[in-house]
Design a protein around this motif. Sequence first.
Motif, PDB file in Angstrom:
ATOM      1  N   LEU A 182       8.280  11.378   0.220  1.00 55.65           N
ATOM      2  CA  LEU A 182       7.587  11.214   1.497  1.00 55.65           C
ATOM      3  C   LEU A 182       6.120  11.585   1.349  1.00 55.65           C
ATOM      4  CD1 LEU A 182      10.182  12.464   4.116  1.00 55.65           C
ATOM      5  CD2 LEU A 182       9.560  10.142   3.500  1.00 55.65           C
ATOM      6  N   VAL A 238       4.389   8.607   0.222  1.00 55.30           N
ATOM      7  CA  VAL A 238       4.160   7.692   1.349  1.00 55.30           C
ATOM      8  C   VAL A 238       2.904   8.107   2.113  1.00 55.30           C
ATOM      9  CG1 VAL A 238       5.037   6.907   3.572  1.00 55.30           C
ATOM     10  CG2 VAL A 238       6.578   7.041   1.624  1.00 55.30           C
ATOM     11  N   ASN A 283       0.467   9.658   1.041  1.00 54.67           N
ATOM     12  CA  ASN A 283      -0.675   9.390   0.183  1.00 54.67           C
ATOM     13  C   ASN A 283      -1.073   7.912   0.280  1.00 54.67           C
ATOM     14  OD1 ASN A 283      -2.628   9.771  -1.715  1.00 54.67           O
ATOM     15  ND2 ASN A 283      -1.241   9.902  -3.468  1.00 54.67           N
ATOM     16  N   VAL A 284      -0.082   7.033   0.229  1.00 53.88           N
ATOM     17  CA  VAL A 284      -0.346   5.593   0.341  1.00 53.88           C
ATOM     18  C   VAL A 284      -0.963   5.271   1.700  1.00 53.88           C
ATOM     19  CG1 VAL A 284       0.758   3.335   0.570  1.00 53.88           C
ATOM     20  CG2 VAL A 284       1.404   4.833  -1.303  1.00 53.88           C
ATOM     21  N   GLN A 331      -2.718   7.190   3.409  1.00 51.68           N
ATOM     22  CA  GLN A 331      -4.005   7.887   3.540  1.00 51.68           C
ATOM     23  C   GLN A 331      -4.036   8.878   4.709  1.00 51.68           C
ATOM     24  OE1 GLN A 331      -7.251   6.721   1.374  1.00 51.68           O
ATOM     25  NE2 GLN A 331      -5.300   7.146   0.392  1.00 51.68           N
ATOM     26  N   LYS A 347       2.277   0.372  -9.505  1.00 54.66           N
ATOM     27  CA  LYS A 347       1.729   1.684  -9.116  1.00 54.66           C
ATOM     28  C   LYS A 347       0.245   1.778  -9.458  1.00 54.66           C
ATOM     29  CE  LYS A 347       5.360   4.386  -7.901  1.00 54.66           C
ATOM     30  NZ  LYS A 347       6.504   5.205  -8.221  1.00 54.66           N
ATOM     31  N   LEU A 390      -1.669   4.570  -7.174  1.00 56.02           N
ATOM     32  CA  LEU A 390      -0.828   5.776  -7.272  1.00 56.02           C
ATOM     33  C   LEU A 390      -0.855   6.338  -8.682  1.00 56.02           C
ATOM     34  CD1 LEU A 390       2.266   4.694  -5.138  1.00 56.02           C
ATOM     35  CD2 LEU A 390       0.617   6.488  -4.604  1.00 56.02           C
ATOM     36  N   PRO A 428      -5.327   5.382  -3.975  1.00 55.84           N
ATOM     37  CA  PRO A 428      -4.750   4.595  -2.886  1.00 55.84           C
ATOM     38  C   PRO A 428      -5.781   4.333  -1.790  1.00 55.84           C
ATOM     39  CG  PRO A 428      -3.697   6.776  -3.041  1.00 55.84           C
ATOM     40  CD  PRO A 428      -4.772   6.729  -4.069  1.00 55.84           C
ATOM     41  N   SER A 429      -5.630   3.228  -1.075  1.00 54.35           N
ATOM     42  CA  SER A 429      -6.480   2.956   0.077  1.00 54.35           C
ATOM     43  C   SER A 429      -5.699   2.059   1.025  1.00 54.35           C
ATOM     44  CB  SER A 429      -7.766   2.259  -0.362  1.00 54.35           C
ATOM     45  OG  SER A 429      -7.483   0.936  -0.740  1.00 54.35           O
ATOM     46  N   LEU A 430      -6.196   1.942   2.235  1.00 56.47           N
ATOM     47  CA  LEU A 430      -5.468   1.187   3.242  1.00 56.47           C
ATOM     48  C   LEU A 430      -5.460  -0.314   2.972  1.00 56.47           C
ATOM     49  CD1 LEU A 430      -6.406   3.095   6.516  1.00 56.47           C
ATOM     50  CD2 LEU A 430      -4.402   3.347   5.051  1.00 56.47           C
ATOM     51  N   PHE A 456       2.009  -0.554   0.356  1.00 53.56           N
ATOM     52  CA  PHE A 456       3.031  -0.382  -0.683  1.00 53.56           C
ATOM     53  C   PHE A 456       4.390  -0.225  -0.022  1.00 53.56           C
ATOM     54  CE2 PHE A 456       5.390   1.288  -4.184  1.00 53.56           C
ATOM     55  CZ  PHE A 456       4.723   0.887  -5.333  1.00 53.56           C
ATOM     56  N   PHE A 484       8.193   0.774  -0.942  1.00 57.69           N
ATOM     57  CA  PHE A 484       9.016   1.361  -2.002  1.00 57.69           C
ATOM     58  C   PHE A 484      10.409   0.747  -1.964  1.00 57.69           C
ATOM     59  CE2 PHE A 484       5.795   4.448  -0.913  1.00 57.69           C
ATOM     60  CZ  PHE A 484       5.355   4.882  -2.149  1.00 57.69           C
ATOM     61  N   GLU A 506      13.193   2.348  -1.616  1.00 54.47           N
ATOM     62  CA  GLU A 506      13.866   2.929  -0.455  1.00 54.47           C
ATOM     63  C   GLU A 506      12.882   2.873   0.711  1.00 54.47           C
ATOM     64  OE1 GLU A 506      12.663   6.081  -2.587  1.00 54.47           O
ATOM     65  OE2 GLU A 506      12.965   4.303  -3.802  1.00 54.47           O
ATOM     66  N   ARG A 533      11.938   5.056   2.802  1.00 54.54           N
ATOM     67  CA  ARG A 533      11.115   6.276   2.874  1.00 54.54           C
ATOM     68  C   ARG A 533      10.491   6.470   4.252  1.00 54.54           C
ATOM     69  NH1 ARG A 533       8.085   7.309  -2.877  1.00 54.54           N
ATOM     70  NH2 ARG A 533       9.761   6.587  -4.201  1.00 54.54           N
TER      71      ARG A 533
END
Lengths: 276, 258
Positions: free
Chosen positions: A171, A174, A176-177, A179, B53, B58, B76-78, B82, B84, B86, B88
């Motif tokens: 999590l 997540v 981190n992705v 931001q 990744k 990442l 990472p940036s908007l 991504f 995954f 699962e 998550r």
Amino acid sequence: MVSTIEKNIQVATHKRQPLISRVQLRKIMLGAILPVGLLVIWEFAGRQSYLNPLLLPMPSEIYHEFIYLLQHGGLLGHLQVSTGRALTGFLVGGGLGLLAGILVGFSYKSEKMLDPSIQMLRMLPHLAIAPLFILWFGFGETSKLLLIAKGSFFPLYVNTFLGIRSMDRKLFEVANVLQFNKWNLVTKLIIPSALPNIFLGIRLSLGVAWLGLVVAEMMGSTTGIGFLINDARAMAMISTVFVGIIIFAVLGKLSDSLVLFIERKCLRWQQNFRGG
Amino acid sequence: MSERALVIERLNKIFTTPNERVVALREIDLQVKQGEFITVIGPSGCGKSTLLKIVAGLDVEYDGKVELNGQQIKGPSLEKGFIFQEPRLFPWLTVEKNIAGDQSLKDPKVRGKVHELIRLVKLEGFEKAYPKELSGGMAQRVSIARALLRKPDILLLDEPFGALDAFTRSHMQEVLLNIWETNKTTMIFVTHDLDEAVFLGQRVVIMNPRPGHIKSVLPIELSFPRKRSSLAFQEMRRTVLNEFEKVEEESYTVGAGI
């Protein structure tokens, strides 16, 4: 096919239940079997004179004593004083424990610096510390409060720390992705994931606060339930001792149930095994 | 020809453990156009997830050029969504709050967009449901909506439907194609399912392990919507399968040490 399943789930999520359902009533009755059964046997044994009334008075006698104390013995006053002490001590100690747990949980450096010392203090028994507090602060409220606070600090500290450290790495990835900034990381991810442990800490801390209260009040006090018990013991008023003990048990259980109730409200998202 | 969104040139990635150095990716070259749908397929250990990744930011310890819209990827940036394997989801947040994430639902603009996405992934009526109340496919749709809210230029999907049953999976593939056609988002979709790769991708990138490298890139010149039962699809599938089997033979001879 999929849509009917989805609809069923939807219905399940929006269904509201009455305040006490049949299932809950059954659960309460299940919990009552043991204590009520014990009381009946106890009363019966007392009436058949199997028990020495000086050591083990009958439940009915204890009940009469309770009513008497309520009307003429200032029981409510004692109750109020004791509850106030336990709560204040819990708030001070538990609050500090929560803060320390968060600090140490977040920072590796502060863990290495603070945790060994805290773990050492944790092992000190109440009865070893109490004389010191009395010497330093006298028999007043301060030493009692400190004793209770000392007890309730550790469960919240340990569990908050544990809760923060057991956060799911996946999590975190997540967040981190997506931001998340620091603030959202703490409020949206770390605190919620630590919350089950924090609630456990609160329950344990509250329990320890009640235990600390008895020690504090029995050591030197002129008010409170602990004093009531100690005083009655000295006068060999066994029924009063029992009233005091039962009050402690009931108060402890009530406060625990209250926290549990709040916990259920806050942690509705959890899915756990509830016993088969 | 439309603009190149992603440019990868001479990408190398080495994992170093105390005992050994493993070359995870060797000399990867790949260019992805704006709005293109790329599927990446290969046996496990071929580095396809590692590649994804790196593009996601990442994993930033690599050598070579990896540029999104002319900018070297450093984290990472908007712009890079991504998904995954699962879902998550945050278990303590409802569906709508999971999608909103760090944005506030009190903002009517955010609220409007979140609800629009809930419609897009067909989850109306589940706004207030918790993840534990969702099926696997529904949860994965929430995570797709969560990524789309950030309006990414490129969506990176790491075997997102791998854990779903066959029916749900084909339904999800259609949901994804629908999103792609509506939003024109560039997609890189990693999978180990040949059928899925051919069904979704405009180009299929076939990767080979030890060390991970691109074996070939095959264009899938079939118009959308594709029909699995059509002859053209079956033929395309056979072409990719042939290529894929060549990869497997090679990897068995190379990796004879097993």
